[in-house]
Design an enzyme around this catalytic site. Structure first.
Site, PDB file in Angstrom:
ATOM      1  N   VAL A   1       0.837  -1.198   0.000  1.00 46.95           N
ATOM      2  CA  VAL A   1       0.000   0.000   0.000  1.00 46.95           C
ATOM      3  C   VAL A   1       0.876   1.254   0.000  1.00 46.95           C
ATOM      4  O   VAL A   1       0.624   2.222  -0.735  1.00 46.95           O
ATOM      5  CB  VAL A   1      -0.966  -0.003   1.201  1.00 46.95           C
ATOM      6  N   CYS A   2       1.911   1.256   0.822  1.00 47.82           N
ATOM      7  CA  CYS A   2       2.806   2.418   0.905  1.00 47.82           C
ATOM      8  C   CYS A   2       3.479   2.691  -0.433  1.00 47.82           C
ATOM      9  O   CYS A   2       3.678   3.856  -0.814  1.00 47.82           O
ATOM     10  CB  CYS A   2       3.869   2.195   1.977  1.00 47.82           C
ATOM     11  N   THR A   3       3.838   1.640  -1.149  1.00 49.45           N
ATOM     12  CA  THR A   3       4.467   1.808  -2.457  1.00 49.45           C
ATOM     13  C   THR A   3       3.550   2.574  -3.398  1.00 49.45           C
ATOM     14  O   THR A   3       3.975   3.506  -4.089  1.00 49.45           O
ATOM     15  CB  THR A   3       4.845   0.440  -3.047  1.00 49.45           C
TER      16      THR A   3
END
Length: 211
Positions: A44-46
């Protein structure tokens, strides 16, 4: 530490992917978005960091600087940036704070022990030119943020800082706005040359002011 609206955003010195910064000096008289992500090399952070990188011109148009943070190391951040560019097509173009000792995360209350006692949640702080906190948002680690919504909120914050208005539900830049209750009808007629519609005595709608 709990950061509340109207508080002065805590200053700090930190290592970032663009060198060591003193936060208030780096921010200067611009608006700023400080946001945390739970961990490097997570899916998700990517997607989030690539989405923010794609919006660079939109943030610049709003005189807004963006800075990210996680509790991983600087070397980890730099390795991860390769994956972010590969997956999203957008190279990271803003500094990311390395906070392995959680000093900044604790300063801003980004670690919620009931969710995780090691990783930051998805915190967002919008900070005005006077270093006052104007918006706080907290998302769980499992939910990616909507950065178009963040731009919408910045538009509202900047507009309402310049004019005695508020923005209604689902407002977008260019839509009608609400005249502040502190402004009398007579004063409203002087301030808003297009006039206004009083839907209720306390709910007066006018065109969005320019400038």
């Amino acid at each position: 530490m709990s950061i509340r609206l109207g508080d002065t955003a805590p200053d700090f010195t930190a290592d970032t992917t663009e060198g060591t910064i003193d936060f208030h000096a780096w921010k200067g008289d611009a608006w700023a978005v400080l946001f945390s992500h739970p961990k490097d090399f997570t899916p998700v952070c990517t997607t989030e960091l690539g989405a923010v990188a794609a919006l660079r011109l939109e943030f610049e148009r709003r005189n807004t600087k963006v800075i990210g943070l996680s509790v991983d190391s600087l070397a980890s951040h730099l390795r991860w940036e390769v994956d972010i560019a590969d997956v999203t097509g957008h190279a990271v173009n803003f500094p990311m704070i390395a906070d392995p000792d959680r000093r900044v995360a604790d300063l801003y209350g980004m670690i919620h022990p009931s969710a995780s006692d090691t990783m930051t949640v998805r915190s967002v702080f919008v900070i005005a030119p006077d270093n006052k906190v104007k918006l706080t948002l907290t998302y769980p680690a499992s939910t990616g943020r909507n950065f178009q919504e963040l731009l919408r909120v910045i538009d509202s914050l900047q507009l309402t800082a310049r004019h005695s208005v508020a923005t209604p539900a689902d407002w977008k830049d260019g839509d009608d706005v609400i005249i502040s209750a502190a402004v009398s009808d007579d004063d409203a007629r002087r301030r808003f040359p297009h006039g206004f519609t009083a839907r209720k005595p306390y709910l007066r709608v006018t065109r969005q002011p320019v400038g």
